[in-house]
Design a protein around this motif. Structure first.
Motif, PDB file in Angstrom:
ATOM      1  N   GLU A 129      12.931  -6.338  -8.413  1.00 56.51           N
ATOM      2  CA  GLU A 129      11.596  -5.041  -8.472  1.00 56.51           C
ATOM      3  C   GLU A 129      10.071  -5.396  -7.479  1.00 56.51           C
ATOM      4  O   GLU A 129      10.323  -6.493  -7.548  1.00 56.51           O
ATOM      5  N   LEU A 130       9.900  -4.509  -7.042  1.00 63.86           N
ATOM      6  CA  LEU A 130       9.458  -4.696  -5.638  1.00 63.86           C
ATOM      7  C   LEU A 130       8.208  -3.224  -6.559  1.00 63.86           C
ATOM      8  O   LEU A 130       7.774  -2.612  -6.320  1.00 63.86           O
ATOM      9  N   GLU A 131       6.850  -4.494  -6.827  1.00 65.79           N
ATOM     10  CA  GLU A 131       5.380  -3.680  -6.992  1.00 65.79           C
ATOM     11  C   GLU A 131       3.974  -3.510  -5.805  1.00 65.79           C
ATOM     12  O   GLU A 131       4.411  -4.641  -4.967  1.00 65.79           O
ATOM     13  N   THR A 132       3.497  -2.672  -5.472  1.00 62.82           N
ATOM     14  CA  THR A 132       2.760  -2.870  -4.958  1.00 62.82           C
ATOM     15  C   THR A 132       1.679  -2.372  -5.837  1.00 62.82           C
ATOM     16  O   THR A 132       1.452  -1.611  -6.264  1.00 62.82           O
ATOM     17  N   SER A 133      -0.272  -3.101  -5.042  1.00 61.34           N
ATOM     18  CA  SER A 133      -0.818  -2.549  -5.804  1.00 61.34           C
ATOM     19  C   SER A 133      -2.251  -2.528  -4.929  1.00 61.34           C
ATOM     20  O   SER A 133      -2.634  -3.597  -4.233  1.00 61.34           O
ATOM     21  N   LEU A 134      -2.590  -1.374  -4.075  1.00 56.45           N
ATOM     22  CA  LEU A 134      -3.151  -1.656  -2.620  1.00 56.45           C
ATOM     23  C   LEU A 134      -4.327  -1.223  -3.617  1.00 56.45           C
ATOM     24  O   LEU A 134      -4.794  -0.139  -3.998  1.00 56.45           O
ATOM     25  N   THR A 135      -5.459  -1.399  -2.848  1.00 55.36           N
ATOM     26  CA  THR A 135      -6.871  -1.099  -2.659  1.00 55.36           C
ATOM     27  C   THR A 135      -7.264  -0.090  -2.468  1.00 55.36           C
ATOM     28  O   THR A 135      -7.555   0.365  -1.419  1.00 55.36           O
ATOM     29  N   PRO A 136      -7.911   1.010  -3.447  1.00 53.80           N
ATOM     30  CA  PRO A 136      -8.809   2.151  -2.219  1.00 53.80           C
ATOM     31  C   PRO A 136      -9.714   1.207  -1.406  1.00 53.80           C
ATOM     32  O   PRO A 136     -10.751   0.881  -1.799  1.00 53.80           O
ATOM     33  N   ASP A 137     -10.187   2.079  -0.400  1.00 49.07           N
ATOM     34  CA  ASP A 137     -11.062   1.915   0.380  1.00 49.07           C
ATOM     35  C   ASP A 137     -10.947   0.932   1.639  1.00 49.07           C
ATOM     36  O   ASP A 137     -12.363  -0.289   1.467  1.00 49.07           O
ATOM     37  N   LEU A 138      -9.477  -0.023   1.095  1.00 49.35           N
ATOM     38  CA  LEU A 138      -9.364  -0.770   2.584  1.00 49.35           C
ATOM     39  C   LEU A 138     -10.267  -0.537   3.831  1.00 49.35           C
ATOM     40  O   LEU A 138     -10.171   0.142   4.427  1.00 49.35           O
ATOM     41  N   TRP A 139     -10.912  -2.420   3.860  1.00 51.31           N
ATOM     42  CA  TRP A 139     -11.070  -2.482   5.170  1.00 51.31           C
ATOM     43  C   TRP A 139     -10.362  -1.846   6.701  1.00 51.31           C
ATOM     44  O   TRP A 139      -9.364  -2.835   5.893  1.00 51.31           O
ATOM     45  N   ALA A 140     -10.373  -2.245   7.267  1.00 53.25           N
ATOM     46  CA  ALA A 140      -9.811  -1.925   8.227  1.00 53.25           C
ATOM     47  C   ALA A 140      -9.255  -3.047   9.330  1.00 53.25           C
ATOM     48  O   ALA A 140     -10.465  -4.685   8.487  1.00 53.25           O
ATOM     49  N   VAL A 141      -8.679  -3.985   9.754  1.00 48.99           N
ATOM     50  CA  VAL A 141      -8.135  -5.219  10.517  1.00 48.99           C
ATOM     51  C   VAL A 141      -7.809  -4.281  11.761  1.00 48.99           C
ATOM     52  O   VAL A 141      -6.976  -3.696  12.027  1.00 48.99           O
ATOM     53  N   LYS A 142      -8.202  -5.827  12.775  1.00 47.88           N
ATOM     54  CA  LYS A 142      -7.663  -5.285  14.137  1.00 47.88           C
ATOM     55  C   LYS A 142      -6.587  -6.485  14.128  1.00 47.88           C
ATOM     56  O   LYS A 142      -6.565  -7.705  13.920  1.00 47.88           O
TER      57      LYS A 142
END
Length: 397
Positions: free
Chosen positions: A119-132
């Motif tokens: 099973e694939l589960e994602t937990s993504l934080t809102p307003d995530l900072w950008a990376v380069k």
């Protein structure tokens, strides 16, 4: 007594991290040198095979044999790219990324990679900072970790990908020698698989180290992850216990810019033509022969030299304009960068395209091209060469 025992244990842990980092650095330098020679060989092998494909009729029985040669050659090129990623000598083309978008868009691909009983589960934080970072490299990191998690769960389980904003403080850095303090974006990849012993974790990121059966893996997947993350200025850490699953934590520095949507890839077009004069400088005979054949077939006037000294002599005897210098970066005697600097003093309108099988400090800082530098990475195919030459010639200097 307890305080002294804790300090002694911490010192031993830090010494182990230091010696491991030294060993990884030494192996990285070795792989970079090997990759340079292999990329020259693969450029000639794959390039001439593609030229033969162009020359033969589609129904020619030799097409099947050529396809097998190219398939093996491209697999070898992928292996070299993994070695370069581990050694942090892979050219990076960083852009500002939103890792939530990257993970979300990879969901369909990841579900094809893992088996149906995972099973694939994602937990993504809102307003995530950008990376380069380089988008293709970050995708490679996530894919490699997903494959590693899949193999750790042969009976099924759960793969969890999380993102978060966090700040690494001095206390964390004191316990993790390769980490840097400051604001970071975390990507954590967790599996519920068999976990790893401490002995396995010590060797986890070493190239060609694998616990899989013979022929089941190259042992470069996690080494590639390590190299890409380090080249991106980040830090990777693993937490695992036997029978308790594994979590890989990728820390990437926060970027202050705003993430932009990625441009769609351009479709393949016919090989572009030209009539300009190109000075081709390459010490490897196979690569020089291939590049010369391709450019002449597309209408260019090609002047060849096997090193920088010969190139200077060719330029001195050429009264007509030379429109483009196509030069290898690392050559005996005069390097490609020094040659370009000397030639542009007498030919200010000369445009320059470098080619190389690995990064070089003269044109690259921390794996990123210096401003104004254009590089064609080896191994390249005839189409890539023709398109890049045309692109440089058509771009204002």
């Amino acid at each position: 007594v307890l305080a002294q025992a804790r300090l002694s244990k911490q010192r031993q842990r830090l010494e182990a991290q230091y010696h491991q980092a030294q060993k990884m650095e030494a192996v990285g330098r070795l792989t970079a040198g090997i990759a340079h020679d292999f990329n020259n060989l693969l450029t000639a092998i794959n390039g001439f095979a593609e030229l033969m494909q162009f020359e033969l009729r589609p129904d020619d029985p030799l097409q099947e044999l050529l396809a097998k040669i190219l398939h093996s050659g491209r697999r070898a090129a992928d292996l070299v790219r993994q070695l370069l990623a581990f050694s942090r000598n892979q050219i990076s083309e960083p852009q500002v990324l939103d890792l939530n978008v990257v993970v979300s868009e990879m969901g369909h691909m990841l579900r094809r990679i893992i088996t149906e009983n995972i099973e694939l589960e994602t937990s993504l934080t809102p307003d995530l900072w950008a990376v380069k970072a380089d988008l293709a490299q970050i995708e490679q990191v996530i894919v490699n970790l997903a494959v590693n998690a899949r193999d750790a769960m042969p009976a099924g389980g759960k793969l969890i990908i999380k993102t978060a904003n966090l700040v690494l403080d001095e206390a964390y850095v004191a316990r993790h020698l390769e980490a840097q303090p400051g604001e970071h974006v975390l990507v954590a990849v967790t599996d519920t698989g068999m976990g790893m012993s401490e002995e396995v974790q010590v060797h986890l990121f070493e190239p060609f180290f694998t616990t899989k059966e013979l022929g089941k893996g190259t042992g470069l997947g996690l080494a590639t992850v390590y190299g890409i993350v380090k080249q991106s200025g980040g830090h990777v850490w693993v937490e695992s216990e036997e029978g308790q699953g594994t979590t890989f934590k990728i820390y990437l520095p926060r970027a202050r810019e705003t993430a932009r949507a990625a441009l769609p890839p351009r479709s393949m077009a016919d090989m572009p033509w030209g009539g300009e004069t190109v000075l081709l400088v390459e010490d490897d005979e196979g690569v020089r022969d291939l590049a010369g054949r391709v450019l002449r077939s597309q209408g260019y006037n090609v002047l060849e030299a096997q090193d920088g000294q010969e190139a200077l002599r060719v330029s001195a005897h050429q009264t007509d304009p030379i429109h483009l210098l196509l030069a290898d970066v690392v050559m005996p005697g005069i390097s490609g960068k020094v040659l370009a600097d000397q030639l542009t003093q007498t030919r200010p309108d000369l445009k320059v395209l470098f080619m190389s099988g690995y990064t070089d400090e003269e044109i690259v800082q921390h794996g990123v091209l210096e401003p104004g530098i254009v590089l064609l990475q080896k191994p390249f195919n005839p189409m890539a060469l023709a398109r890049k030459v045309r692109q440089v010639l058509d771009t204002p200097k």
